[in-house]
Design an enzyme around this catalytic site. Structure first.
Site, PDB file in Angstrom:
ATOM      1  N   ASP A  15     -24.830  33.171  35.551  1.00  0.00           N
ATOM      2  CA  ASP A  15     -24.559  34.409  34.839  1.00  0.00           C
ATOM      3  C   ASP A  15     -23.977  35.402  35.651  1.00  0.00           C
ATOM      4  O   ASP A  15     -24.899  36.268  36.184  1.00  0.00           O
ATOM      5  CB  ASP A  15     -25.726  34.632  33.837  1.00  0.00           C
ATOM      6  CG  ASP A  15     -25.325  35.524  32.873  1.00  0.00           C
ATOM      7  OD1 ASP A  15     -24.472  36.357  32.911  1.00  0.00           O
ATOM      8  OD2 ASP A  15     -26.191  36.067  31.727  1.00  0.00           O
ATOM      9  N   VAL A  16     -22.710  35.897  35.568  1.00  0.00           N
ATOM     10  CA  VAL A  16     -22.286  36.739  36.395  1.00  0.00           C
ATOM     11  C   VAL A  16     -22.899  38.364  35.860  1.00  0.00           C
ATOM     12  O   VAL A  16     -22.559  39.456  36.668  1.00  0.00           O
ATOM     13  CB  VAL A  16     -20.743  36.907  36.296  1.00  0.00           C
ATOM     14  CG1 VAL A  16     -20.320  35.837  36.987  1.00  0.00           C
ATOM     15  CG2 VAL A  16     -20.005  37.070  35.163  1.00  0.00           C
ATOM     16  N   ASN A  73     -13.331  36.376  37.688  1.00  0.00           N
ATOM     17  CA  ASN A  73     -12.534  35.856  36.636  1.00  0.00           C
ATOM     18  C   ASN A  73     -13.575  35.623  35.492  1.00  0.00           C
ATOM     19  O   ASN A  73     -12.775  35.798  34.356  1.00  0.00           O
ATOM     20  CB  ASN A  73     -11.931  34.571  37.262  1.00  0.00           C
ATOM     21  CG  ASN A  73     -11.490  33.937  36.057  1.00  0.00           C
ATOM     22  OD1 ASN A  73     -10.467  34.218  35.469  1.00  0.00           O
ATOM     23  ND2 ASN A  73     -12.108  32.893  35.522  1.00  0.00           N
ATOM     24  N   TYR A 108     -13.002  43.823  24.021  1.00  0.00           N
ATOM     25  CA  TYR A 108     -12.191  43.291  25.117  1.00  0.00           C
ATOM     26  C   TYR A 108     -11.267  44.099  25.736  1.00  0.00           C
ATOM     27  O   TYR A 108     -11.260  44.225  27.073  1.00  0.00           O
ATOM     28  CB  TYR A 108     -11.502  41.888  24.472  1.00  0.00           C
ATOM     29  CG  TYR A 108     -10.645  41.116  25.381  1.00  0.00           C
ATOM     30  CD1 TYR A 108     -11.721  40.176  26.250  1.00  0.00           C
ATOM     31  CD2 TYR A 108      -9.485  41.137  25.764  1.00  0.00           C
ATOM     32  CE1 TYR A 108     -10.800  39.177  27.057  1.00  0.00           C
ATOM     33  CE2 TYR A 108      -8.649  40.342  26.741  1.00  0.00           C
ATOM     34  CZ  TYR A 108      -9.285  39.375  27.299  1.00  0.00           C
ATOM     35  OH  TYR A 108      -8.874  38.519  28.201  1.00  0.00           O
ATOM     36  N   LYS A 120     -11.090  45.266  29.648  1.00  0.00           N
ATOM     37  CA  LYS A 120     -10.099  45.278  30.501  1.00  0.00           C
ATOM     38  C   LYS A 120      -9.333  46.248  31.100  1.00  0.00           C
ATOM     39  O   LYS A 120      -9.184  46.697  32.201  1.00  0.00           O
ATOM     40  CB  LYS A 120      -8.719  44.323  29.896  1.00  0.00           C
ATOM     41  CG  LYS A 120      -9.525  42.816  29.483  1.00  0.00           C
ATOM     42  CD  LYS A 120      -9.678  41.987  30.916  1.00  0.00           C
ATOM     43  CE  LYS A 120     -10.194  40.602  30.659  1.00  0.00           C
ATOM     44  NZ  LYS A 120     -10.687  39.910  31.676  1.00  0.00           N
TER      45      LYS A 120
END
Ligand code: BGC
Length: 266
Positions: free
Chosen positions: A65-66, A92, A164, A168
């Protein structure tokens, strides 16, 4: 494809499906050994590793899990154990938890921020530490390369997706600030900002004729993107072909960021 990444080791997070899957495959085709990170879909990551190994390259799947520091450390340890070091890291992993602003829960906000932004921070940080620890290698002009997977929504506002889009937008400045900080060490940090790419994350936007027609109004080039479009961009950014490219976001979006609504004089 040329073997521009021969002798190099790549780690791609979130590579069990979609863009990450395609990037891992493309880097392997360009000659890299690849660590394929997954969060929950071990099976497709294992399958990809097996199919890469069949072509004579090296690959293995690694769960993590990043957004979890200990799991990120364990993943980098596993990559070092298997391949000795890493030269190319593609941060990513990303997800969407869409909701109208008034209905968005703090959990929706935090999950997206933790995976998309904190996850890239942790991934990139461990990459930089490893590049600095092991020093230059003859396989590349750079000490190491980091590619942050952003989105056109680092610049295109997106109602119903504020978590989101904010993540970003954060990636854009994280990438640039980091690139500025580590460029003197000859570490190249760049980002790819994909537009609408045919993956599971946006299936609703392309899997019916009506949805696709509506989507294509936003894409001047007149077609949806394929994961291969991103894979080729990643190979280039990871290779010495782009050695003087530092701190740049490469938009791979069929022109989605060109304000297509203004094509008829606004
Ligand atoms: C999103 C997709 C969307 C695309 C273009 C991507 O970053 O994940 O769901 O289709 O941007 O809007």
């Amino acid at each position: 494809m040329t073997q521009s990444l021969k002798g190099q080791v790549a780690l791609v997070t979130g590579a069990s499906s979609g863009i990450g899957f395609g990037v891992a495959e493309a880097l392997a085709n360009a000659g890299a050994s690849v660590a394929i990170n997954y969060h929950s879909h071990a099976e497709s990551a294992e399958k990809l590793a097996a199919s890469i190994e069949k072509t004579g390259r090296q690959a293995f799947a690694i769960g993590a899990d990043v957004s979890d520091e200990a799991e990120i450390d364990a993943m980098f340890d596993a990559v070092k154990k298997r391949f000795g070091t890493v030269d190319i890291v593609v941060a990513n992993s990303g997800l969407q938890k869409d909701a109208s602003f008034v209905d968005m829960t703090l959990a929706d906000w935090n999950t997206v921020m933790n995976v998309n932004l904190a996850g890239q921070f942790l991934t990139a940080q461990r990459a930089v530490r490893e590049f600095l620890r092991r020093g230059p290698r003859p396989v590349s002009k750079a000490l190491g390369k980091i590619i942050c997977m952003s989105s056109v929504h680092e610049v295109i506002p997106w109602a119903g997706h504020v978590n989101y889009a904010a993540s970003k937008g954060g990636i854009q400045m994280m990438m640039k600030s980091l690139a500025q900080e580590v460029a003197p060490h000859r570490i190249r940090v760049n980002a790819i900002a994909p537009g609408a790419i045919r993956t599971p994350i946006n299936r609703d936007a392309w899997d019916s004729k009506e949805a696709l027609e509506k989507l294509l109004k936003l894409v001047p080039y007149g077609r949806i993107g394929e994961i291969d479009d991103i894979g080729r961009a990643a190979v280039w950014l990871a290779s010495d072909e782009s050695d003087y490219v530092v701190g740049t976001t490469l938009y791979v979006d069929g022109g989605m960021t060109l304000y297509p609504g203004f094509a008829d004089n606004g």
